[in-house]
Design a protein around this motif. Structure first.
Motif, PDB file in Angstrom:
ATOM      1  N   ILE A  87       0.843  -1.198   0.000  1.00 55.72           N
ATOM      2  CA  ILE A  87       0.000   0.000   0.000  1.00 55.72           C
ATOM      3  C   ILE A  87       0.880   1.251   0.000  1.00 55.72           C
ATOM      4  CG2 ILE A  87      -1.669   1.352   1.342  1.00 55.72           C
ATOM      5  CD1 ILE A  87      -2.871  -1.343   2.255  1.00 55.72           C
ATOM      6  N   LYS A  88       1.914   1.247   0.840  1.00 62.13           N
ATOM      7  CA  LYS A  88       2.845   2.383   0.870  1.00 62.13           C
ATOM      8  C   LYS A  88       3.490   2.581  -0.500  1.00 62.13           C
ATOM      9  CE  LYS A  88       4.450   2.208   5.660  1.00 62.13           C
ATOM     10  NZ  LYS A  88       5.639   1.905   6.475  1.00 62.13           N
ATOM     11  N   ALA A  89       3.883   1.474  -1.118  1.00 61.68           N
ATOM     12  CA  ALA A  89       4.514   1.543  -2.440  1.00 61.68           C
ATOM     13  C   ALA A  89       3.551   2.125  -3.472  1.00 61.68           C
ATOM     14  CB  ALA A  89       4.981   0.154  -2.870  1.00 61.68           C
ATOM     15  N   ARG A  90       2.276   1.774  -3.381  1.00 63.92           N
ATOM     16  CA  ARG A  90       1.268   2.325  -4.300  1.00 63.92           C
ATOM     17  C   ARG A  90       1.117   3.827  -4.121  1.00 63.92           C
ATOM     18  NH1 ARG A  90      -2.693   0.226  -6.764  1.00 63.92           N
ATOM     19  NH2 ARG A  90      -4.306   1.518  -5.802  1.00 63.92           N
ATOM     20  N   ILE A  91       1.175   4.291  -2.883  1.00 68.02           N
ATOM     21  CA  ILE A  91       1.027   5.720  -2.605  1.00 68.02           C
ATOM     22  C   ILE A  91       2.260   6.490  -3.099  1.00 68.02           C
ATOM     23  CG2 ILE A  91       0.841   7.461  -0.774  1.00 68.02           C
ATOM     24  CD1 ILE A  91      -0.763   5.310   0.818  1.00 68.02           C
ATOM     25  N   ILE A  92       3.429   5.939  -2.862  1.00 70.04           N
ATOM     26  CA  ILE A  92       4.665   6.611  -3.274  1.00 70.04           C
ATOM     27  C   ILE A  92       4.868   6.522  -4.783  1.00 70.04           C
ATOM     28  CG2 ILE A  92       7.180   6.598  -3.082  1.00 70.04           C
ATOM     29  CD1 ILE A  92       6.713   5.554  -0.159  1.00 70.04           C
ATOM     30  N   LYS A  94       6.589   4.735  -8.394  1.00 70.98           N
ATOM     31  CA  LYS A  94       7.974   4.590  -8.855  1.00 70.98           C
ATOM     32  C   LYS A  94       8.676   5.932  -8.759  1.00 70.98           C
ATOM     33  CE  LYS A  94       7.453   0.686 -11.946  1.00 70.98           C
ATOM     34  NZ  LYS A  94       7.561   0.191 -13.308  1.00 70.98           N
ATOM     35  N   GLN A  95       9.780   5.949  -8.045  1.00 73.40           N
ATOM     36  CA  GLN A  95      10.605   7.137  -7.856  1.00 73.40           C
ATOM     37  C   GLN A  95       9.794   8.325  -7.305  1.00 73.40           C
ATOM     38  OE1 GLN A  95      12.325   7.550 -11.750  1.00 73.40           O
ATOM     39  NE2 GLN A  95      13.904   6.032 -11.307  1.00 73.40           N
ATOM     40  N   GLY A  96       8.747   8.029  -6.529  1.00 70.86           N
ATOM     41  CA  GLY A  96       7.941   9.072  -5.888  1.00 70.86           C
ATOM     42  C   GLY A  96       6.969   9.780  -6.807  1.00 70.86           C
ATOM     43  N   LYS A  97       6.772   9.225  -8.000  1.00 68.31           N
ATOM     44  CA  LYS A  97       5.941   9.903  -8.997  1.00 68.31           C
ATOM     45  C   LYS A  97       4.467  10.015  -8.568  1.00 68.31           C
ATOM     46  CE  LYS A  97       4.837   9.920 -13.892  1.00 68.31           C
ATOM     47  NZ  LYS A  97       4.921   9.209 -15.147  1.00 68.31           N
ATOM     48  N   THR A  98       3.906   8.956  -8.009  1.00 65.98           N
ATOM     49  CA  THR A  98       2.497   8.983  -7.592  1.00 65.98           C
ATOM     50  C   THR A  98       2.287  10.031  -6.500  1.00 65.98           C
ATOM     51  OG1 THR A  98       2.225   6.650  -8.158  1.00 65.98           O
ATOM     52  CG2 THR A  98       0.584   7.603  -6.677  1.00 65.98           C
ATOM     53  N   LEU A  99       3.159  10.030  -5.513  1.00 58.90           N
ATOM     54  CA  LEU A  99       3.046  10.986  -4.413  1.00 58.90           C
ATOM     55  C   LEU A  99       3.168  12.423  -4.928  1.00 58.90           C
ATOM     56  CD1 LEU A  99       2.688  11.141  -1.352  1.00 58.90           C
ATOM     57  CD2 LEU A  99       5.155  11.066  -1.137  1.00 58.90           C
ATOM     58  N   LYS A 100       4.099  12.658  -5.829  1.00 59.64           N
ATOM     59  CA  LYS A 100       4.293  13.993  -6.396  1.00 59.64           C
ATOM     60  C   LYS A 100       3.041  14.434  -7.169  1.00 59.64           C
ATOM     61  CE  LYS A 100       7.292  16.663  -9.401  1.00 59.64           C
ATOM     62  NZ  LYS A 100       8.338  16.645 -10.406  1.00 59.64           N
ATOM     63  N   GLN A 142      -4.287   4.274  -9.795  1.00 59.79           N
ATOM     64  CA  GLN A 142      -3.780   5.639  -9.673  1.00 59.79           C
ATOM     65  C   GLN A 142      -4.464   6.567 -10.671  1.00 59.79           C
ATOM     66  OE1 GLN A 142      -1.694   2.976  -9.380  1.00 59.79           O
ATOM     67  NE2 GLN A 142      -0.044   3.440  -7.950  1.00 59.79           N
ATOM     68  N   SER A 143      -4.658   6.094 -11.897  1.00 63.94           N
ATOM     69  CA  SER A 143      -5.261   6.940 -12.939  1.00 63.94           C
ATOM     70  C   SER A 143      -6.681   7.367 -12.549  1.00 63.94           C
ATOM     71  CB  SER A 143      -5.273   6.223 -14.288  1.00 63.94           C
ATOM     72  OG  SER A 143      -6.002   5.008 -14.198  1.00 63.94           O
ATOM     73  N   ASN A 144      -7.443   6.474 -11.896  1.00 59.49           N
ATOM     74  CA  ASN A 144      -8.796   6.826 -11.450  1.00 59.49           C
ATOM     75  C   ASN A 144      -8.749   7.884 -10.340  1.00 59.49           C
ATOM     76  OD1 ASN A 144      -9.797   4.988 -13.254  1.00 59.49           O
ATOM     77  ND2 ASN A 144     -10.198   3.401 -11.728  1.00 59.49           N
ATOM     78  N   VAL A 145      -7.772   7.759  -9.469  1.00 57.16           N
ATOM     79  CA  VAL A 145      -7.619   8.724  -8.380  1.00 57.16           C
ATOM     80  C   VAL A 145      -7.228  10.092  -8.947  1.00 57.16           C
ATOM     81  CG1 VAL A 145      -6.280   9.293  -6.301  1.00 57.16           C
ATOM     82  CG2 VAL A 145      -7.072   6.961  -6.668  1.00 57.16           C
ATOM     83  N   TYR A 146      -6.317  10.084  -9.928  1.00 60.42           N
ATOM     84  CA  TYR A 146      -5.924  11.340 -10.578  1.00 60.42           C
ATOM     85  C   TYR A 146      -7.136  11.993 -11.245  1.00 60.42           C
ATOM     86  CZ  TYR A 146      -1.150   9.384 -10.303  1.00 60.42           C
ATOM     87  OH  TYR A 146       0.034   8.833  -9.901  1.00 60.42           O
TER      88      TYR A 146
END
Length: 166
Positions: A87-92, A94-100, A142-146
């Motif tokens: 779950i943490k990995a999904r939030i962060i 790859k290379q912090g892109k999702t979190l950013k 992630q795309s749905n959340v965006y």
């Protein structure tokens, strides 16, 4: 206020800046931090220190001195019982892109510390950001959340003043 060693280091490093901005005197005794000043300033200082404890940098935590900013948190275990690390990995991402991307779309600052996701932002942005994060934790793409964040960002805020034309 009892704080972790890392938080104490942040406070010590930026002590003068914090004292000036928070309008308090900061005394550090081991892992105990005491703020001396007006009641309201001490309260705001505690909120800032709480943000520092959640992993935010000093300048992001200091946003809480503005009454329009709030700090909210989501304990991941309360939303999903799945593997916390994935779950943490999904939030962060790859290379912090999702979190950013989440930070940019929500116009909030997000920190993932231990098993808690913390958010600092304007009060009008917090609710949608928390909704987006909760759905990501539950497994939404992630795309749905965006897309969700983009839609709520585009929707104009119209306050109902109770005045209707007939």
């Amino acid at each position: 206020m009892f704080l972790e060693k890392e938080t104490i280091k942040k406070i010590s490093r930026d002590r003068k800046k914090l004292e000036k901005k928070l309008k308090v005197r900061i005394e550090i005794k081991g892992q105990d931090v005491e703020c001396i000043g007006d009641e309201i300033d001490v309260y705001i200082s505690e909120r800032v220190f709480e943000a520092l404890e959640k992993g935010f940098f000093v300048n992001k935590a200091l946003l809480l001195t503005d009454e329009d900013y709030v700090l909210e948190e989501i304990p991941i275990k309360n939303i999903s019982k799945k593997n916390i690390n994935s779950i943490k990995a999904r939030i962060i991402g790859k290379q912090g892109k999702t979190l950013k991307t989440l930070c940019e779309l929500s116009e909030c600052h997000i920190s993932l510390y231990n098993n808690i996701v913390s958010v600092i932002g304007l009060s009008e942005n917090i609710k949608d950001t928390l909704t987006a994060l909760k759905s990501l934790i539950r497994g939404s793409k992630q795309s749905n959340v965006y897309s969700y964040l983009q839609k709520v960002k585009e929707k104009p805020y119209i306050e109902d003043l109770g005045i209707k034309q007939e």
